[in-house]
Design an enzyme around this catalytic site. Structure first.
Site, mmCIF file in Angstrom:
data_model
loop_
_atom_site.group_PDB
_atom_site.id
_atom_site.type_symbol
_atom_site.label_atom_id
_atom_site.label_comp_id
_atom_site.label_asym_id
_atom_site.label_seq_id
_atom_site.Cartn_x
_atom_site.Cartn_y
_atom_site.Cartn_z
ATOM 1 N N ASP A 170 0.729 -1.295 0.373
ATOM 2 C CA ASP A 170 -0.222 0.262 0.296
ATOM 3 C C ASP A 170 0.708 1.812 0.058
ATOM 4 O O ASP A 170 2.135 1.377 0.867
ATOM 5 C CB ASP A 170 -0.849 -0.145 1.189
ATOM 6 C CG ASP A 170 -1.731 0.946 1.578
ATOM 7 O OD1 ASP A 170 -2.630 1.234 -0.181
ATOM 8 O OD2 ASP A 170 -2.984 1.025 2.673
ATOM 9 N N ASN A 194 -10.648 -3.670 -7.017
ATOM 10 C CA ASN A 194 -9.422 -1.997 -7.677
ATOM 11 C C ASN A 194 -10.285 -1.301 -8.584
ATOM 12 O O ASN A 194 -10.122 -0.378 -9.361
ATOM 13 C CB ASN A 194 -8.671 -2.176 -7.140
ATOM 14 C CG ASN A 194 -7.168 -2.448 -6.013
ATOM 15 O OD1 ASN A 194 -6.346 -2.947 -5.715
ATOM 16 N ND2 ASN A 194 -7.439 -1.448 -5.463
HETATM 17 C C1 FPP Z 1 -1.935 0.040 -3.281
HETATM 18 O O1 FPP Z 1 -1.295 1.203 -3.176
HETATM 19 C C2 FPP Z 1 -1.349 -0.650 -4.670
HETATM 20 C C3 FPP Z 1 -1.859 -1.007 -5.308
HETATM 21 C C4 FPP Z 1 -3.333 -1.415 -5.146
HETATM 22 C C5 FPP Z 1 -1.431 -1.983 -6.375
HETATM 23 C C6 FPP Z 1 -0.173 -2.704 -6.315
HETATM 24 C C7 FPP Z 1 0.534 -2.578 -7.214
HETATM 25 C C8 FPP Z 1 1.451 -3.190 -7.567
HETATM 26 C C9 FPP Z 1 3.417 -2.556 -6.290
HETATM 27 C C10 FPP Z 1 3.048 -3.240 -8.685
HETATM 28 C C11 FPP Z 1 1.954 -4.240 -9.743
HETATM 29 C C12 FPP Z 1 2.523 -5.036 -8.977
HETATM 30 C C13 FPP Z 1 2.703 -6.137 -10.110
HETATM 31 C C14 FPP Z 1 3.210 -7.299 -9.529
HETATM 32 C C15 FPP Z 1 3.325 -5.755 -11.815
HETATM 33 P P1 FPP Z 1 -1.919 2.593 -3.790
HETATM 34 O O2 FPP Z 1 -2.553 2.837 -4.940
HETATM 35 O O3 FPP Z 1 -3.777 2.229 -2.978
HETATM 36 O O4 FPP Z 1 -1.943 4.031 -2.738
HETATM 37 P P2 FPP Z 1 -2.400 5.048 -1.702
HETATM 38 O O5 FPP Z 1 -2.821 4.395 -1.257
HETATM 39 O O6 FPP Z 1 -1.549 5.704 -1.723
HETATM 40 O O7 FPP Z 1 -3.489 5.872 -3.488
#
Ligand code: FPP
Length: 252
Positions: free
Chosen positions: A30, A78
């Protein structure tokens, strides 16, 4: 005259004891979006930086002899994000699997997934199935990418399969217990995560491994996923090793 100071790195985290190493760690990646925003960059840059962290953490898990690690990469919720962000994440997944395949495989990593991948674009499905097929006999850390994954959906899917088996006479409902139920989960009969890590300051499970987390130990931190390091992982494991796990019993 100056006295030479001992070289102490405040960030240095010792190796956890090999004795009580968790066999399975779940990680809720996250904070990518906030990490990027703080730097005046688009959210996509945060996700890209998050991929680098996956690489670091997988290597460290392998070095420490962790058997399973599950990364929460894309939840059933998501899809509510913008089409542009979802598209970017799907493309990033394909690039990740293509670019990192050789190094992961050379390091003995099994590249696996959990979740309803039939809901992903066909190219993602193909790369995931292909990566698993080509690495399934590796003996290093078994990596699960949780994609289009939701803990509630996983439990409902398991219940549906159980109901069909019972209806077709292949399962006696009386024989169903917690252990048997867990064999119907996406990853089947693997150990539940002893440790679940969530960086970036949120204190919730967000539909991650709901059934399996019954007795998991949680480790929260305010560090955003792109800044999460191998030392943070070691710190989490060392903390876990000091926890008193009673599983509802009392200490003898
Ligand atoms: C949450 O942070 C993260 C995600 C929903 C995506 C996680 C994906 C990756 C680390 C990279 C892609 C993965 C692969 C396997 C290629 P957020 O976007 O919700 O962050 P925020 O809460 O700060 O907005």
């Amino acid at each position: 005259m100056s006295v030479e100071q001992p070289k102490v790195c405040p960030n240095q985290a010792p190796d956890p004891s090999p004795e009580r190493m968790p066999s399975h760690i779940g990680i809720i990646m996250d904070g990518n979006g906030r990490w990027a925003k703080e730097r005046g960059m688009p959210r996509s840059a945060g996700h890209q930086a998050g991929v680098e962290t996956i690489r670091t953490i997988i290597k460290e898990c392998n070095r420490l002899g962790i058997r399973y690690v599950t990364f929460y990469a894309f939840s059933t919720e998501n899809w509510k994000r913008s089409e542009q962000e979802v598209g970017f994440l799907m493309d990033l997944l394909v690039l990740y699997l293509r670019n990192e395949f050789q190094e992961l495989s050379d390091n003995g990593v099994v590249i696996d997934h959990i979740g309803d991948i039939e809901g992903l674009p066909p190219v993602c499905q193909k790369e995931l199935l292909d990566a698993y097929e080509r690495t399934k006999n590796n003996t290093g850390v078994h990596m699960y990418l949780a994609l289009n994954y939701g803990g509630q959906r996983e439990i409902v899917d398991a219940a549906r399969r159980i109901a069909w088996e019972a209806k077709n006479g292949r399962l006696n409902p009386e024989e169903l217990d917690e252990k048997k139920f867990s064999t119907y989960l996406y990853a089947g009969d693997i150990p539940s995560p002893e440790l679940i890590i969530r960086p970036s300051g949120e204190l919730r499970l967000s539909n991650f491994l709901l059934y399996q987390a019954a007795y998991s130990e949680f480790w929260f931190s305010s560090i955003a996923w792109p800044d999460f390091t191998a030392q943070d992982l070691r710190r989490a494991i060392v903390d876990y090793q000091a926890r008193d796990r009673r599983f509802g019993g009392v200490k003898s």
